[in-house]
Design an enzyme around this catalytic site. Structure first.
Site, PDB file in Angstrom:
ATOM      1  N   CYS A  44       0.754 -11.145   4.550  1.00  0.00           N
ATOM      2  CA  CYS A  44       1.717 -11.548   3.522  1.00  0.00           C
ATOM      3  C   CYS A  44       1.156 -12.660   2.639  1.00  0.00           C
ATOM      4  O   CYS A  44       1.186 -12.568   1.418  1.00  0.00           O
ATOM      5  CB  CYS A  44       3.011 -12.001   4.195  1.00  0.00           C
ATOM      6  N   CYS A  49       2.434  -9.878   0.164  1.00  0.00           N
ATOM      7  CA  CYS A  49       3.592 -10.327  -0.641  1.00  0.00           C
ATOM      8  C   CYS A  49       3.266 -11.408  -1.654  1.00  0.00           C
ATOM      9  O   CYS A  49       3.641 -11.306  -2.823  1.00  0.00           O
ATOM     10  CB  CYS A  49       4.690 -10.893   0.252  1.00  0.00           C
ATOM     11  N   LYS A  52       0.521 -10.639  -4.398  1.00  0.00           N
ATOM     12  CA  LYS A  52       1.102  -9.523  -5.164  1.00  0.00           C
ATOM     13  C   LYS A  52       2.180 -10.013  -6.113  1.00  0.00           C
ATOM     14  O   LYS A  52       2.187  -9.707  -7.290  1.00  0.00           O
ATOM     15  CB  LYS A  52       1.656  -8.493  -4.169  1.00  0.00           C
ATOM     16  N   TYR A 179       6.079   1.626  -2.020  1.00  0.00           N
ATOM     17  CA  TYR A 179       6.317   0.437  -2.831  1.00  0.00           C
ATOM     18  C   TYR A 179       5.028  -0.221  -3.296  1.00  0.00           C
ATOM     19  O   TYR A 179       4.937  -0.688  -4.437  1.00  0.00           O
ATOM     20  CB  TYR A 179       7.269  -0.540  -2.115  1.00  0.00           C
ATOM     21  N   GLU A 183       4.161  -0.839  -7.162  1.00  0.00           N
ATOM     22  CA  GLU A 183       4.012  -2.217  -7.644  1.00  0.00           C
ATOM     23  C   GLU A 183       2.680  -2.392  -8.378  1.00  0.00           C
ATOM     24  O   GLU A 183       2.623  -2.967  -9.465  1.00  0.00           O
ATOM     25  CB  GLU A 183       4.119  -3.193  -6.466  1.00  0.00           C
ATOM     26  N   HIS A 438      30.436 -14.450 -16.303  1.00  0.00           N
ATOM     27  CA  HIS A 438      30.084 -13.815 -17.570  1.00  0.00           C
ATOM     28  C   HIS A 438      29.300 -14.764 -18.460  1.00  0.00           C
ATOM     29  O   HIS A 438      29.623 -15.950 -18.488  1.00  0.00           O
ATOM     30  CB  HIS A 438      31.375 -13.394 -18.268  1.00  0.00           C
ATOM     31  N   GLU A 443      27.370  -9.523 -12.829  1.00  0.00           N
ATOM     32  CA  GLU A 443      28.825  -9.345 -12.874  1.00  0.00           C
ATOM     33  C   GLU A 443      29.207  -7.872 -12.722  1.00  0.00           C
ATOM     34  O   GLU A 443      30.311  -7.555 -12.299  1.00  0.00           O
ATOM     35  CB  GLU A 443      29.423  -9.940 -14.157  1.00  0.00           C
TER      36      GLU A 443
HETATM   37  P1  FAD Z   1       0.133  -9.717   9.574  1.00  0.00           P
HETATM   38  O1  FAD Z   1       0.757 -10.657   8.634  1.00  0.00           O
HETATM   39  O2  FAD Z   1      -0.605  -8.566   9.034  1.00  0.00           O
HETATM   40  O3  FAD Z   1      -0.818 -10.582  10.513  1.00  0.00           O
HETATM   41  C1  FAD Z   1      -1.656 -10.001  11.461  1.00  0.00           C
HETATM   42  C2  FAD Z   1      -2.886 -10.866  11.618  1.00  0.00           C
HETATM   43  O4  FAD Z   1      -3.606 -10.465  12.788  1.00  0.00           O
HETATM   44  C3  FAD Z   1      -3.865 -10.732  10.467  1.00  0.00           C
HETATM   45  O5  FAD Z   1      -4.123 -12.004   9.922  1.00  0.00           O
HETATM   46  C4  FAD Z   1      -5.116 -10.125  11.102  1.00  0.00           C
HETATM   47  O6  FAD Z   1      -6.320 -10.606  10.518  1.00  0.00           O
HETATM   48  C5  FAD Z   1      -4.983 -10.588  12.541  1.00  0.00           C
HETATM   49  N1  FAD Z   1      -5.667  -9.751  13.532  1.00  0.00           N
HETATM   50  C6  FAD Z   1      -5.625  -8.389  13.630  1.00  0.00           C
HETATM   51  N2  FAD Z   1      -6.307  -7.997  14.726  1.00  0.00           N
HETATM   52  C7  FAD Z   1      -6.797  -9.125  15.325  1.00  0.00           C
HETATM   53  C8  FAD Z   1      -7.572  -9.369  16.488  1.00  0.00           C
HETATM   54  N3  FAD Z   1      -7.953  -8.381  17.299  1.00  0.00           N
HETATM   55  N4  FAD Z   1      -7.902 -10.649  16.789  1.00  0.00           N
HETATM   56  C9  FAD Z   1      -7.508 -11.679  15.992  1.00  0.00           C
HETATM   57  N5  FAD Z   1      -6.764 -11.494  14.876  1.00  0.00           N
HETATM   58  C10 FAD Z   1      -6.402 -10.234  14.557  1.00  0.00           C
HETATM   59  N6  FAD Z   1       6.494  -7.563   2.980  1.00  0.00           N
HETATM   60  C11 FAD Z   1       7.617  -8.080   2.430  1.00  0.00           C
HETATM   61  O7  FAD Z   1       8.549  -8.429   3.169  1.00  0.00           O
HETATM   62  N7  FAD Z   1       7.739  -8.222   1.071  1.00  0.00           N
HETATM   63  C12 FAD Z   1       6.746  -7.866   0.211  1.00  0.00           C
HETATM   64  O8  FAD Z   1       6.886  -8.009  -1.010  1.00  0.00           O
HETATM   65  C13 FAD Z   1       5.555  -7.335   0.767  1.00  0.00           C
HETATM   66  N8  FAD Z   1       4.522  -7.001  -0.035  1.00  0.00           N
HETATM   67  C14 FAD Z   1       3.365  -6.529   0.512  1.00  0.00           C
HETATM   68  C15 FAD Z   1       2.322  -6.205  -0.352  1.00  0.00           C
HETATM   69  C16 FAD Z   1       1.143  -5.710   0.164  1.00  0.00           C
HETATM   70  C17 FAD Z   1       0.023  -5.374  -0.777  1.00  0.00           C
HETATM   71  C18 FAD Z   1       0.996  -5.562   1.582  1.00  0.00           C
HETATM   72  C19 FAD Z   1      -0.284  -5.032   2.153  1.00  0.00           C
HETATM   73  C20 FAD Z   1       2.027  -5.888   2.437  1.00  0.00           C
HETATM   74  C21 FAD Z   1       3.220  -6.375   1.910  1.00  0.00           C
HETATM   75  N9  FAD Z   1       4.296  -6.706   2.736  1.00  0.00           N
HETATM   76  C22 FAD Z   1       5.465  -7.192   2.181  1.00  0.00           C
HETATM   77  C23 FAD Z   1       4.254  -6.479   4.201  1.00  0.00           C
HETATM   78  C24 FAD Z   1       3.972  -7.774   4.955  1.00  0.00           C
HETATM   79  O9  FAD Z   1       2.785  -8.352   4.487  1.00  0.00           O
HETATM   80  C25 FAD Z   1       3.892  -7.483   6.444  1.00  0.00           C
HETATM   81  O10 FAD Z   1       5.046  -6.814   6.863  1.00  0.00           O
HETATM   82  C26 FAD Z   1       3.720  -8.751   7.283  1.00  0.00           C
HETATM   83  O11 FAD Z   1       2.597  -9.484   6.890  1.00  0.00           O
HETATM   84  C27 FAD Z   1       3.644  -8.385   8.778  1.00  0.00           C
HETATM   85  O12 FAD Z   1       3.417  -9.536   9.532  1.00  0.00           O
HETATM   86  P2  FAD Z   1       2.685  -9.447  10.946  1.00  0.00           P
HETATM   87  O13 FAD Z   1       2.776 -10.802  11.542  1.00  0.00           O
HETATM   88  O14 FAD Z   1       3.189  -8.298  11.716  1.00  0.00           O
HETATM   89  O15 FAD Z   1       1.177  -9.087  10.603  1.00  0.00           O
END
Ligand code: FAD
Length: 449
Positions: A44, A49, A52, A179, A183, A438, A443
């Site tokens: 994110c 997010c 983006k 999405y 976007e 308004h 509204e």
């Molecule tokens: P992540 O935030 O993906 O974190 C996982 C972390 O684990 C990463 O940093 C990764 O490097 C690390 N990792 C993976 N494997 C290992 C390992 N074996 N050892 C150590 N580290 C590891 N969501 C919204 O709500 N609104 C939005 O507008 C939105 N826009 C988005 C736009 C894009 C382009 C993308 C790709 C996603 C978007 N999302 C949005 C989705 C949102 O980013 C995810 O739902 C959210 O980040 C999920 O969080 P998480 O903690 O599950 O995983």
């Protein structure tokens, strides 16, 4: 903590869910460590997010500057400079990464800047070979963009690379209809790139209300974004001068300078050692968990995108909080997945909460809808022929508003407040009782008859 363990909790992945779980568990008194293989903040903050949305803001100036002339401003011909926006966005991402690191630091969470894998129900091995033991392991590894297995797929990029493009491509092809695809189609179109969205089915944004997604399609076409439907990829060819030749079934080959795959996100479980320790995975590799985020191995939990329930940041954060409160805070908490608001930051944006009209008709049978199809005041003066559309979906039997779906300027900002009414199960007559504010677009929500 038992002396057999180095930590009470070891979190793999410092993204939205992992950071929240780590800091709350530490606040409850647990000894916590996190491993992050890329950058603290996760998808994110680093490549989702946040950057983006900053690009969406940057892109929208194209329309604002054009509209400003109709509002009396003398706007000289403006030139857009991609490297300036890109670098400013990337430095904001650096700043936020620092803040996330500080949050973990302040809460005494130890951070290992490397990949981790699981080698036993309580065992972790880091990329440098360090072996650690923890009473509880939390998998918060998120998801990664899916790259289809087709010839030449290596010439395409994904949302991971898009924020770092050296130059702005002239012709951008985007594979997908969700999405993220829509976007980026809007962003690159506003930057004056020639954009084609290529989809293997005949629908975009499947989970959104039909009227709203049709409106986005019409407006996008009117703006000049091209769409190819029912066009599954066959192969991608890199041409001598560097451009790509895209081959899709049933279509003429098409040239593009950049192809972005936005065809879905797969849970990050590859190489984590999960099957070896007996963690059950779903068909797409998602970690299967119960309502308390516990996997089939009692000491191993999972939250966020890696569980492939609802892939959104606020959901991952809620799951991280619920996990930490339940397991380390003595406050059993479960996430309520009902009525999760969501948005598409397209131009104009879409937002929705609750059941679409189609879902409500299937689930409830008798449903009433109220629609306001209007041209926002600002668009009228700007000579911008884009109509907004708001829809209330109401259960005929109870008069409860079970869904709100919108497309139009600021729709996500407006919907966040309206989502409270859906979550609180307010009824249509209660909407009617509210006086209009308004003149606003919002509204319309209390004026629909
Ligand atoms: P992540 O935030 O993906 O974190 C996982 C972390 O684990 C990463 O940093 C990764 O490097 C690390 N990792 C993976 N494997 C290992 C390992 N074996 N050892 C150590 N580290 C590891 N969501 C919204 O709500 N609104 C939005 O507008 C939105 N826009 C988005 C736009 C894009 C382009 C993308 C790709 C996603 C978007 N999302 C949005 C989705 C949102 O980013 C995810 O739902 C959210 O980040 C999920 O969080 P998480 O903690 O599950 O995983």
């Amino acid at each position: 903590m038992s002396e057999a363990y180095d930590y009470d909790l070891f979190v793999i992945g410092a993204g939205s869910g992992g950071v929240r779980a780590a800091r709350i568990a530490a606040g409850h008194g647990a000894k916590v460590a996190v491993a992050e293989e890329y950058r603290v903040g996760g998808t994110c903050v680093i490549r989702g997010c946040v950057p983006k949305k900053l690009l969406v803001y940057g892109a929208h100036f194209a329309e604002d500057l054009a509209d400003a002339r109709r509002f009396g401003w003398e706007v000289p011909d403006c030139r857009f400079d991609w490297p300036t926006l890109r670098d400013n966005v990337l430095s904001e991402v650096d700043r936020l990464e620092g803040i996330y690191g500080e949050i973990l630091d302040r809460n005494n969470v130890e951070v290992f800047d490397q990949r981790a894998k699981i080698t036993g129900p309580n065992d972790i091995e880091l990329a440098d070979g360090t072996k650690l033991r923890a009473g509880t392991i939390l998998i918060a590894t998120g998801a990664r963009p899916v790259i289809p297995e087709i010839e030449g797929a290596e010439h395409a990029i994904t949302s991971n690379e898009v924020f770092h493009l050296e130059t702005l491509p002239k012709r951008v092809a985007i594979a997908g209809g969700g999405y993220i695809a829509n976007e980026f189609a809007g962003i690159f179109h506003e930057f004056k790139c020639d954009v084609t969205l290529i989809n293997r089915s005949d629908k975009i944004l499947r989970h959104y209300d039909e009227a709203v997604r049709d409106r986005l399609l019409q407006i996008s076409l009117m703006k000049g974004i091209k769409f190819l439907f029912n066009a599954p990829f066959e192969r991608i060819e890199k041409q001598e001068e560097g451009s790509l030749l895209l081959h899709m079934k049933g279509q003429d080959p098409m040239e593009a300078d950049v192809l972005i795959f936005a065809v879905g996100r797969a849970p990050n479980t590859q190489g984590l050692g999960l099957q070896e320790v007996g963690v059950e995975l779903g068909k797409n590799g998602a970690v299967l968990v119960d309502e308390d985020n516990q996997s089939s191995v009692p000491s191993i939990y999972a939250i966020g995108d890696v569980t492939d329930r609802v892939q959104l940041t606020p959901v991952a954060i809620r799951e991280g909080q619920a996990f930490a409160d339940t397991v380390f805070g003595g406050k059993p908490t479960r996430v309520d997945y009902d009525s999760i608001p969501s948005a598409v930051f397209s131009h104009p944006p879409i937002a929705g909460v609750g059941m679409t009209e189609g879902e409500a008709r299937t689930k409830l049978g008798s449903v009433k809808t109220y629609v306001s199809d209007f041209r926002p005041m600002k668009n009228v003066l700007a000579g911008r022929n884009e109509r907004a559309l708001y829809k209330l979906v109401v259960d005929d039997a109870t008069e409860e508003v079970v869904g709100i779906h919108m497309i139009g300027p600021d729709a996500p900002e407006i919907l966040q407040a309206a989502a409270i009414a859906v979550k609180a199960r307010l009824k249509k007559p209660q909407f009617d009782e509210v006086l209009a504010l308004h003149p606003t677009m919002a509204e319309e929500l209390v004026l629909m008859k």
